[in-house]
Design an enzyme around this catalytic site. Sequence first.
Site, PDB file in Angstrom:
ATOM      1  N   GLU A 172       0.822  -1.210   0.000  1.00  0.00           N
ATOM      2  CA  GLU A 172       0.000   0.000   0.000  1.00  0.00           C
ATOM      3  C   GLU A 172       0.861   1.268   0.000  1.00  0.00           C
ATOM      4  O   GLU A 172       0.483   2.279  -0.586  1.00  0.00           O
ATOM      5  CB  GLU A 172      -0.950  -0.008   1.204  1.00  0.00           C
ATOM      6  N   HIS A 175       1.571   2.217  -3.464  1.00  0.00           N
ATOM      7  CA  HIS A 175       0.493   3.009  -4.076  1.00  0.00           C
ATOM      8  C   HIS A 175       0.583   4.476  -3.643  1.00  0.00           C
ATOM      9  O   HIS A 175       0.399   5.386  -4.456  1.00  0.00           O
ATOM     10  CB  HIS A 175      -0.869   2.449  -3.673  1.00  0.00           C
TER      11      HIS A 175
END
Length: 224
Positions: A172, A175
């Site tokens: 994550e 991202h």
Amino acid sequence: MIIGSPFDGQGGILVHASRPPPGDGSLHFDADERWVVGAVPGLVNGTNPHIVSHYSFFPDKSRRPDSELHLTYEFPTGNHREAVKAMSQAFQKWSSVTKFKFHYTRNYENAKLKIGFYRRDHEDRSPFDSPGGVLAHAFGLGNGRLHFDEDERCVVVAVPGAFGIRKVGLREIGHVLGLGHSTVEAPIMRPYVPDGATKDLDEDDIQGIKILYDLMRIYCGIGP
């Protein structure tokens, strides 16, 4: 390739040169490609002109500005404090291959990256589903939120039947920095993380983030 044609991004034209005299002798390399002195697997070289990479970026190839190379992070009060150490380790991994520095802060409201564990609809327009579905989501460059699904079994270190906070967080964070999903299984940026997974950053992840932030550029000039 004759000078006058723009480069087309990674995976296309590698290099172009001017015409012979009265040309100006220019020789230009595409800085969006990955170059080294000498050939190694996965890099552009003279005998194997292009090896496909599998990382991806957001559609506009957006990235964080240089003013955001130091990023702070925090969890809401009482929200899984045991995850702080695991996320700190994940941030350190990305810091080791980029120019980014991540700093834990006690000020949640002013933190650039806000991390938390939530169930179902948690007022971010991206509700979690249920155990066995989406593990976590992050909101990219302009937002800074990184959420884990509290209905999933997450532990600090991955074991069979549970997901490691550090490993899911590692993806994550990718991202948050501007990486999309990889198209193959090996990289941490693959779309799915099986339970018990203990993966680390893969060469494809590292190559992707370095390309995005111009850390692979080599500038070539012609001497007198």
